[in-house]
Design a protein around this motif. Structure first.
Motif, PDB file in Angstrom:
ATOM      1  N   ASN A  94       0.826  -1.203   0.000  1.00 40.63           N
ATOM      2  CA  ASN A  94       0.000   0.000   0.000  1.00 40.63           C
ATOM      3  C   ASN A  94       0.863   1.258   0.000  1.00 40.63           C
ATOM      4  O   ASN A  94       2.100   1.187  -0.063  1.00 40.63           O
ATOM      5  CB  ASN A  94      -0.970  -0.013   1.186  1.00 40.63           C
ATOM      6  N   ASP A  95       0.199   2.399   0.079  1.00 43.44           N
ATOM      7  CA  ASP A  95       0.918   3.673   0.019  1.00 43.44           C
ATOM      8  C   ASP A  95       1.836   3.889   1.213  1.00 43.44           C
ATOM      9  O   ASP A  95       2.780   4.689   1.138  1.00 43.44           O
ATOM     10  CB  ASP A  95      -0.084   4.830  -0.077  1.00 43.44           C
ATOM     11  N   ASN A  96       1.556   3.198   2.308  1.00 44.51           N
ATOM     12  CA  ASN A  96       2.400   3.320   3.502  1.00 44.51           C
ATOM     13  C   ASN A  96       3.510   2.278   3.532  1.00 44.51           C
ATOM     14  O   ASN A  96       4.142   2.067   4.574  1.00 44.51           O
ATOM     15  CB  ASN A  96       1.535   3.193   4.763  1.00 44.51           C
ATOM     16  N   LEU A  97       3.711   1.622   2.382  1.00 45.38           N
ATOM     17  CA  LEU A  97       4.739   0.589   2.242  1.00 45.38           C
ATOM     18  C   LEU A  97       4.495  -0.589   3.175  1.00 45.38           C
ATOM     19  O   LEU A  97       5.438  -1.259   3.616  1.00 45.38           O
ATOM     20  CB  LEU A  97       6.138   1.179   2.482  1.00 45.38           C
ATOM     21  N   THR A 201       2.479 -18.534   3.699  1.00 48.99           N
ATOM     22  CA  THR A 201       2.779 -17.237   3.085  1.00 48.99           C
ATOM     23  C   THR A 201       4.133 -16.713   3.553  1.00 48.99           C
ATOM     24  O   THR A 201       4.390 -15.509   3.511  1.00 48.99           O
ATOM     25  CB  THR A 201       1.678 -16.214   3.424  1.00 48.99           C
ATOM     26  N   GLU A 202       4.980 -17.630   4.005  1.00 51.48           N
ATOM     27  CA  GLU A 202       6.301 -17.202   4.454  1.00 51.48           C
ATOM     28  C   GLU A 202       7.081 -16.568   3.302  1.00 51.48           C
ATOM     29  O   GLU A 202       7.773 -15.566   3.483  1.00 51.48           O
ATOM     30  CB  GLU A 202       7.065 -18.394   5.028  1.00 51.48           C
ATOM     31  N   ARG A 203       6.976 -17.169   2.143  1.00 51.23           N
ATOM     32  CA  ARG A 203       7.575 -16.579   0.942  1.00 51.23           C
ATOM     33  C   ARG A 203       6.463 -15.845   0.203  1.00 51.23           C
ATOM     34  O   ARG A 203       5.707 -16.434  -0.558  1.00 51.23           O
ATOM     35  CB  ARG A 203       8.205 -17.664   0.072  1.00 51.23           C
ATOM     36  N   LYS A 204       6.363 -14.576   0.435  1.00 52.47           N
ATOM     37  CA  LYS A 204       5.216 -13.787  -0.014  1.00 52.47           C
ATOM     38  C   LYS A 204       5.311 -13.445  -1.501  1.00 52.47           C
ATOM     39  O   LYS A 204       6.382 -13.083  -1.998  1.00 52.47           O
ATOM     40  CB  LYS A 204       5.106 -12.503   0.815  1.00 52.47           C
ATOM     41  N   ARG A 205       4.173 -13.543  -2.149  1.00 53.90           N
ATOM     42  CA  ARG A 205       4.051 -13.105  -3.542  1.00 53.90           C
ATOM     43  C   ARG A 205       3.500 -11.681  -3.534  1.00 53.90           C
ATOM     44  O   ARG A 205       2.319 -11.461  -3.256  1.00 53.90           O
ATOM     45  CB  ARG A 205       3.119 -14.030  -4.321  1.00 53.90           C
ATOM     46  N   ILE A 206       4.346 -10.715  -3.828  1.00 55.10           N
ATOM     47  CA  ILE A 206       3.947  -9.306  -3.825  1.00 55.10           C
ATOM     48  C   ILE A 206       3.681  -8.897  -5.274  1.00 55.10           C
ATOM     49  O   ILE A 206       4.599  -8.852  -6.096  1.00 55.10           O
ATOM     50  CB  ILE A 206       5.041  -8.429  -3.191  1.00 55.10           C
ATOM     51  N   LEU A 207       2.435  -8.594  -5.567  1.00 55.40           N
ATOM     52  CA  LEU A 207       2.037  -8.402  -6.954  1.00 55.40           C
ATOM     53  C   LEU A 207       2.492  -7.072  -7.537  1.00 55.40           C
ATOM     54  O   LEU A 207       2.769  -6.990  -8.735  1.00 55.40           O
ATOM     55  CB  LEU A 207       0.510  -8.516  -7.072  1.00 55.40           C
ATOM     56  N   ASN A 208       2.546  -6.036  -6.730  1.00 61.46           N
ATOM     57  CA  ASN A 208       2.853  -4.708  -7.272  1.00 61.46           C
ATOM     58  C   ASN A 208       4.238  -4.215  -6.871  1.00 61.46           C
ATOM     59  O   ASN A 208       4.514  -3.016  -6.908  1.00 61.46           O
ATOM     60  CB  ASN A 208       1.804  -3.690  -6.824  1.00 61.46           C
ATOM     61  N   HIS A 209       5.102  -5.125  -6.488  1.00 61.03           N
ATOM     62  CA  HIS A 209       6.439  -4.723  -6.061  1.00 61.03           C
ATOM     63  C   HIS A 209       7.422  -4.907  -7.212  1.00 61.03           C
ATOM     64  O   HIS A 209       7.472  -5.960  -7.840  1.00 61.03           O
ATOM     65  CB  HIS A 209       6.895  -5.550  -4.860  1.00 61.03           C
ATOM     66  N   LYS A 210       8.189  -3.872  -7.492  1.00 66.45           N
ATOM     67  CA  LYS A 210       9.222  -3.937  -8.516  1.00 66.45           C
ATOM     68  C   LYS A 210      10.581  -3.935  -7.831  1.00 66.45           C
ATOM     69  O   LYS A 210      10.927  -2.991  -7.121  1.00 66.45           O
ATOM     70  CB  LYS A 210       9.117  -2.748  -9.473  1.00 66.45           C
ATOM     71  N   PHE A 211      11.325  -4.980  -8.042  1.00 59.81           N
ATOM     72  CA  PHE A 211      12.625  -5.111  -7.386  1.00 59.81           C
ATOM     73  C   PHE A 211      13.676  -4.309  -8.146  1.00 59.81           C
ATOM     74  O   PHE A 211      13.846  -4.462  -9.354  1.00 59.81           O
ATOM     75  CB  PHE A 211      13.043  -6.582  -7.329  1.00 59.81           C
ATOM     76  N   GLU A 212      14.353  -3.439  -7.420  1.00 60.80           N
ATOM     77  CA  GLU A 212      15.450  -2.663  -7.990  1.00 60.80           C
ATOM     78  C   GLU A 212      16.706  -2.980  -7.192  1.00 60.80           C
ATOM     79  O   GLU A 212      16.796  -2.641  -6.003  1.00 60.80           O
ATOM     80  CB  GLU A 212      15.145  -1.165  -7.928  1.00 60.80           C
TER      81      GLU A 212
END
Length: 244
Positions: A94-97, A201-212
């Motif tokens: 979310n917007d609050n990270l 859910t220990e290894r979470k699938r984050i749908l809107n996260h872009k890894f940099e």
């Protein structure tokens, strides 16, 4: 007498002229005939080669069509083909990270369903799975679907609210075809609800996260591929400099 000689000269000249003309025309006609024959032979060879090429092309097309008809991954789906959907627990930032749970309806491939249903030691983000005939879940004919009947997936909800995945039609078509090759992977009955997986859910699938990748990540990667022992050598050189 002189007129007689003159006539003989004229006749001799005419004979010589006819002879030379015949001698010139004969080779020319022969060459022309040879050229015509060569062109005819070339045309004949070209026609033969063209027919042979057409036969080879036709044979290849027939082989390709036979391979297409024999490969279940290429033929269009039919009404009674098997389709499996699962309820996956994912996350969105979310917007609050902060991470919020976000449940998704996803089509399952044969390999995925077979793995999570037969191995209790494997952790998975899927909570429930159900199966349909293709005609019962697609909007429109399965060979040319226009959408997914999302309301029929609510059997998976339980006490949560879920959303359809991205590109559902394309993903469902691709996943459904995998069961044509592995019929034994159809481990959930039509309309049944399959549960009891090793849900985690220990290894979470984050749908809107872009890894940099950060600088530290690059350093770690550089060290991980160091097969020449450069790290130890550099440490020794630094230690030698410190002792000078």
């Amino acid at each position: 007498m002189s007129s007689y000689r003159a006539m003989l000269c004229v006749v001799a000249a005419l004979v010589l002229s006819c002879t030379s003309t015949s001698a010139f025309v004969a080779p020319t006609a022969a060459r022309a005939a040879t050229a015509v024959n060569q062109r005819s032979s070339a045309v004949s060879r070209s026609a033969v080669n063209s027919r042979q090429t057409q036969r080879r092309t036709s044979a290849l097309c027939m082989e390709g069509q036979a391979a297409y008809l024999d490969d279940p991954m290429l033929v269009p789906l039919e009404d009674d083909d098997y389709v499996a959907f699962g309820l996956a627990c994912c996350f969105v930032m979310n917007d609050n990270l902060k991470l919020d749970e976000y449940y998704v309806y996803e089509p399952l491939t044969a390999a995925t369903l077979e793995t999570i249903a037969s191995s209790q030691s494997l952790e998975t983000s899927y909570k429930r799975v159900t199966a349909f005939h293709a005609k019962d879940i697609f909007e429109g004919p399965p060979a040319r679907p226009t959408g997914i009947q999302v309301d029929k997936l609510k059997i998976l909800d339980g006490d949560v609210t879920a959303h359809i995945c991205e590109n559902p039609v394309e993903r469902t078509l691709a996943a459904a075809r995998t069961y044509k090759r592995r019929v034994e992977a159809q481990m959930c009955g039509y309309g049944d609800l399959l549960e009891g997986f090793n849900f985690s859910t220990e290894r979470k699938r984050i749908l809107n996260h872009k890894f940099e990748p950060s600088f530290d990540d690059n350093v770690k990667q550089d060290k991980s591929i160091d097969v020449y022992g450069r790290e130890e050598e550099e440490a020794k050189q630094i230690a030698d400099l410190e002792n000078m």
